[in-house]
Design an enzyme around this catalytic site. Structure first.
Site, mmCIF file in Angstrom:
data_model
loop_
_atom_site.group_PDB
_atom_site.id
_atom_site.type_symbol
_atom_site.label_atom_id
_atom_site.label_comp_id
_atom_site.label_asym_id
_atom_site.label_seq_id
_atom_site.Cartn_x
_atom_site.Cartn_y
_atom_site.Cartn_z
ATOM 1 N N PRO A 1 0.791 -1.231 0.217
ATOM 2 C CA PRO A 1 -0.002 0.039 -0.010
ATOM 3 C C PRO A 1 0.817 1.239 -0.018
ATOM 4 O O PRO A 1 1.881 1.453 0.726
ATOM 5 C CB PRO A 1 -0.977 -0.110 1.139
ATOM 6 C CG PRO A 1 0.032 -1.132 2.259
ATOM 7 C CD PRO A 1 0.569 -2.035 1.224
ATOM 8 N N ARG B 1 4.910 10.932 -2.362
ATOM 9 C CA ARG B 1 4.684 10.631 -1.029
ATOM 10 C C ARG B 1 6.193 10.831 -0.097
ATOM 11 O O ARG B 1 7.101 10.202 -0.402
ATOM 12 C CB ARG B 1 4.037 9.219 -0.818
ATOM 13 C CG ARG B 1 4.466 8.386 0.496
ATOM 14 C CD ARG B 1 3.859 7.148 0.480
ATOM 15 N NE ARG B 1 3.964 6.521 1.796
ATOM 16 C CZ ARG B 1 4.367 5.401 1.973
ATOM 17 N NH1 ARG B 1 4.952 4.617 1.195
ATOM 18 N NH2 ARG B 1 4.119 5.023 3.384
ATOM 19 N N TYR C 1 11.403 8.644 1.243
ATOM 20 C CA TYR C 1 11.295 7.809 -0.038
ATOM 21 C C TYR C 1 11.975 8.253 -1.192
ATOM 22 O O TYR C 1 12.123 7.557 -2.298
ATOM 23 C CB TYR C 1 9.858 7.178 0.032
ATOM 24 C CG TYR C 1 9.154 6.560 1.004
ATOM 25 C CD1 TYR C 1 9.918 5.524 1.494
ATOM 26 C CD2 TYR C 1 8.217 7.430 1.614
ATOM 27 C CE1 TYR C 1 9.242 4.953 2.690
ATOM 28 C CE2 TYR C 1 7.609 6.838 2.907
ATOM 29 C CZ TYR C 1 8.052 5.460 3.331
ATOM 30 O OH TYR C 1 7.617 4.692 4.546
ATOM 31 N N ASN D 1 8.047 -5.757 -1.260
ATOM 32 C CA ASN D 1 7.912 -4.289 -0.404
ATOM 33 C C ASN D 1 6.712 -4.650 0.146
ATOM 34 O O ASN D 1 5.713 -3.999 -0.841
ATOM 35 C CB ASN D 1 8.475 -3.231 -1.313
ATOM 36 C CG ASN D 1 8.441 -2.025 -0.140
ATOM 37 O OD1 ASN D 1 7.871 -2.334 0.998
ATOM 38 N ND2 ASN D 1 8.936 -0.832 -0.572
ATOM 39 N N ALA E 1 3.328 -0.985 4.455
ATOM 40 C CA ALA E 1 2.694 -0.937 6.007
ATOM 41 C C ALA E 1 2.449 -2.362 6.313
ATOM 42 O O ALA E 1 2.427 -2.536 7.724
ATOM 43 C CB ALA E 1 1.608 0.177 5.997
ATOM 44 N N GLU F 1 13.055 -9.583 1.189
ATOM 45 C CA GLU F 1 12.125 -8.600 1.570
ATOM 46 C C GLU F 1 13.010 -7.337 1.377
ATOM 47 O O GLU F 1 14.151 -7.321 1.585
ATOM 48 C CB GLU F 1 12.113 -8.619 3.040
ATOM 49 C CG GLU F 1 11.368 -7.402 3.999
ATOM 50 C CD GLU F 1 11.369 -7.672 5.469
ATOM 51 O OE1 GLU F 1 12.319 -8.279 6.022
ATOM 52 O OE2 GLU F 1 10.457 -7.042 5.946
ATOM 53 N N HIS G 1 12.907 -2.873 1.850
ATOM 54 C CA HIS G 1 12.341 -1.415 1.976
ATOM 55 C C HIS G 1 13.165 -0.460 1.242
ATOM 56 O O HIS G 1 14.597 -0.453 1.452
ATOM 57 C CB HIS G 1 12.375 -1.521 3.253
ATOM 58 C CG HIS G 1 11.447 -2.446 4.072
ATOM 59 N ND1 HIS G 1 9.954 -2.317 3.932
ATOM 60 C CD2 HIS G 1 11.574 -3.751 4.658
ATOM 61 C CE1 HIS G 1 9.501 -3.442 4.561
ATOM 62 N NE2 HIS G 1 10.350 -4.106 4.832
#
Ligand code: DQA
Length: 145
Positions: free
Chosen positions: A11, A19, A24, A75, A78, A99, A101
């Site tokens: 999300p 954002r 980011y 990724n 949240a 994983e 991020h």
């Protein structure tokens, strides 16, 4: 038979570029997709790239990856910190799971310290900006060799 690496995004990652750019960056998800596609193609892999704001859709994509893919890069955004459903789906896989991020959740708010992905991932790459995705592709390809 094409070998497909699934790259799944959770999300709000559709808002990358606008954002919280101080966290980011300004690279969009479309930019990331292009960069990832180039890297996969060069290495001889197909790529299946998805983003969803809906937990159940991500579960569906993980199940599809289990049927058709050779690795998953995820990724979960949240949902990393909340989703037993994504944990359970990843746990069914018999292929590498990386994983990813963009930020370094371990250095952020306390609610980001827990990952439901890490216990079912082959490894985790965080904190390298959008380059984390490219490092994850390198890691996946290395495992698949
Ligand atoms: C994120 C980190 C998560 O904590 C956050 O909820 C995101 C993005 C990252 O890529 O840094 O949406 O997964």
């Amino acid at each position: 038979m094409p070998k497909t690496i699934y790259i799944l995004n959770g999300p709000n990652l559709n808002l990358l570029g606008q954002r919280e750019p101080e966290i980011y960056g300004t690279t969009t998800l479309a930019d990331i997709e292009v960069a990832c596609a180039g890297k996969c193609t060069t290495a001889g892999y197909d790529m299946s790239f998805h983003q969803s704001n809906i937990e159940g859709e991500i579960v569906e994509q993980i199940q599809e990856a289990g049927r058709k893919g050779v690795a998953v890069i995820i990724n979960a955004a949240a949902y990393t910190h909340t989703s037993v459903a994504i944990y359970d789906a990843l746990k069914t896989l018999n292929i590498p799971v990386i994983e990813v991020h963009i930020s370094q959740p371990a250095s952020r708010e306390s609610f980001r310290q827990q990952s439901f992905i890490a216990p079912v991932a082959t490894g985790s790459i965080s904190g390298f900006g959008t380059n984390s995705y490219l490092l994850a592709i390198d890691a996946a390809i290395d495992i698949l060799k």
